[in-house]
Design a protein around this motif. Structure first.
Motif, PDB file in Angstrom:
ATOM      1  N   GLY A 147       0.801  -1.205   0.000  1.00 42.49           N
ATOM      2  CA  GLY A 147       0.000   0.000   0.000  1.00 42.49           C
ATOM      3  C   GLY A 147       0.837   1.259   0.000  1.00 42.49           C
ATOM      4  N   LYS A 148       0.185   2.351   0.352  1.00 44.55           N
ATOM      5  CA  LYS A 148       0.831   3.660   0.455  1.00 44.55           C
ATOM      6  C   LYS A 148       0.376   4.282   1.763  1.00 44.55           C
ATOM      7  CE  LYS A 148       1.001   4.453  -4.511  1.00 44.55           C
ATOM      8  NZ  LYS A 148       0.637   5.336  -5.619  1.00 44.55           N
ATOM      9  N   ILE A 149       1.266   5.045   2.391  1.00 47.90           N
ATOM     10  CA  ILE A 149       0.925   5.684   3.662  1.00 47.90           C
ATOM     11  C   ILE A 149       1.722   6.967   3.775  1.00 47.90           C
ATOM     12  CG2 ILE A 149       2.671   4.581   5.132  1.00 47.90           C
ATOM     13  CD1 ILE A 149       0.199   4.072   7.109  1.00 47.90           C
ATOM     14  N   CYS A 150       1.248   7.864   4.618  1.00 43.40           N
ATOM     15  CA  CYS A 150       1.899   9.150   4.829  1.00 43.40           C
ATOM     16  C   CYS A 150       2.350   9.234   6.284  1.00 43.40           C
ATOM     17  CB  CYS A 150       0.924  10.284   4.510  1.00 43.40           C
ATOM     18  SG  CYS A 150       1.610  11.927   4.751  1.00 43.40           S
ATOM     19  N   LEU A 151       3.593   9.631   6.502  1.00 41.88           N
ATOM     20  CA  LEU A 151       4.128   9.864   7.837  1.00 41.88           C
ATOM     21  C   LEU A 151       4.067  11.368   8.094  1.00 41.88           C
ATOM     22  CD1 LEU A 151       5.609   9.076  10.446  1.00 41.88           C
ATOM     23  CD2 LEU A 151       7.756   9.185   9.134  1.00 41.88           C
ATOM     24  N   GLU A 152       3.358  11.751   9.162  1.00 36.07           N
ATOM     25  CA  GLU A 152       3.229  13.156   9.523  1.00 36.07           C
ATOM     26  C   GLU A 152       4.046  13.432  10.776  1.00 36.07           C
ATOM     27  OE1 GLU A 152      -0.143  16.233  11.217  1.00 36.07           O
ATOM     28  OE2 GLU A 152      -0.811  14.540   9.995  1.00 36.07           O
ATOM     29  N   ASP A 201       5.363  10.886   1.915  1.00 35.02           N
ATOM     30  CA  ASP A 201       4.570   9.783   1.379  1.00 35.02           C
ATOM     31  C   ASP A 201       5.485   8.587   1.190  1.00 35.02           C
ATOM     32  OD1 ASP A 201       2.259  11.328   1.280  1.00 35.02           O
ATOM     33  OD2 ASP A 201       2.707  12.059  -0.733  1.00 35.02           O
ATOM     34  N   LEU A 202       5.015   7.425   1.615  1.00 31.72           N
ATOM     35  CA  LEU A 202       5.785   6.192   1.492  1.00 31.72           C
ATOM     36  C   LEU A 202       5.075   5.229   0.565  1.00 31.72           C
ATOM     37  CD1 LEU A 202       6.300   7.362   4.505  1.00 31.72           C
ATOM     38  CD2 LEU A 202       7.369   5.161   4.855  1.00 31.72           C
ATOM     39  N   GLN A 203       5.867   4.446  -0.140  1.00 34.73           N
ATOM     40  CA  GLN A 203       5.369   3.381  -1.007  1.00 34.73           C
ATOM     41  C   GLN A 203       5.922   2.057  -0.513  1.00 34.73           C
ATOM     42  OE1 GLN A 203       5.473   4.255  -5.288  1.00 34.73           O
ATOM     43  NE2 GLN A 203       6.495   6.169  -4.714  1.00 34.73           N
ATOM     44  N   ALA A 204       5.377   0.972  -1.006  1.00 36.31           N
ATOM     45  CA  ALA A 204       5.820  -0.362  -0.596  1.00 36.31           C
ATOM     46  C   ALA A 204       7.338  -0.463  -0.649  1.00 36.31           C
ATOM     47  CB  ALA A 204       5.179  -1.427  -1.473  1.00 36.31           C
TER      48      ALA A 204
END
Length: 180
Positions: free
Chosen positions: A130-135, A143-146
């Protein structure tokens, strides 16, 4: 569900498999559809790597934050943020369920800034899918990718999944003496 394979040295010193099966502690959250956590292993400061043992009982862990010298291996699946933005989302029910199922961690989440928290740990996070965002503070984001890796050094942060699909992250958490 995550499969966990554990090795050990037998009484003659030969390596062997001691277990092979599902993670001993997994939870999904009724109040947060799609949010799942699996603790795969935990140690405390007194454990040597070869002697450390993780209880496979049905009881949940005492804490989701390792103490100084301890460690945890956890896999978390984050649902899309749209789940929390839904008219059906009950923030108080989610808080109660997190307090019940994530002791030691849930109380570190900030009520005034949902998702933001800080732990006295060095964390290695690997985005598996998936994709996720670290704040971070002051609205800083990445933004992070697999297969991206984050080294989280005891800083205040939140994980946000703005996309339409779940994101799964493996965390290795190493406890420190920091009191933040």
């Amino acid at each position: 569900m995550i499969r966990r394979i554990v090795t050990v040295n037998d009484k003659d010193g030969a390596s062997t498999f001691s277990s092979d099966g599902l993670s001993p502690w997994c939870a999904s959250f009724k109040s947060i559809p799609g949010f799942e956590v699996s603790m795969l292993w935990a140690t405390d400061a007194s454990d040597s790597p070869a002697e450390a043992d993780f209880p496979d009982s049905g009881e949940g862990p005492r804490s989701w934050v390792p103490g100084p010298g301890g460690s945890l291996v956890v896999v978390v699946t984050f649902p899309p943020v749209s789940v929390m933005m839904s008219d059906q989302f009950d923030g108080m029910a989610a808080h109660r369920e997190q307090m019940e199922k994530l002791p030691g961690l849930a109380e570190r989440f900030e009520a005034e800034n949902p998702g933001m928290h800080c732990t006295p740990t060095l964390d290695y996070g690997v985005l598996l899918s998936g994709k996720i965002c670290l704040e971070l503070d002051n609205g800083q984001t990445r933004d992070l990718q697999a297969h991206d890796v984050v080294v989280q050094r005891g800083t205040r942060h939140a994980w946000r999944n703005p996309g339409p699909h779940p994101a799964t992250v493996l965390f290795v958490m190493l406890g420190s003496a920091s009191s933040r």
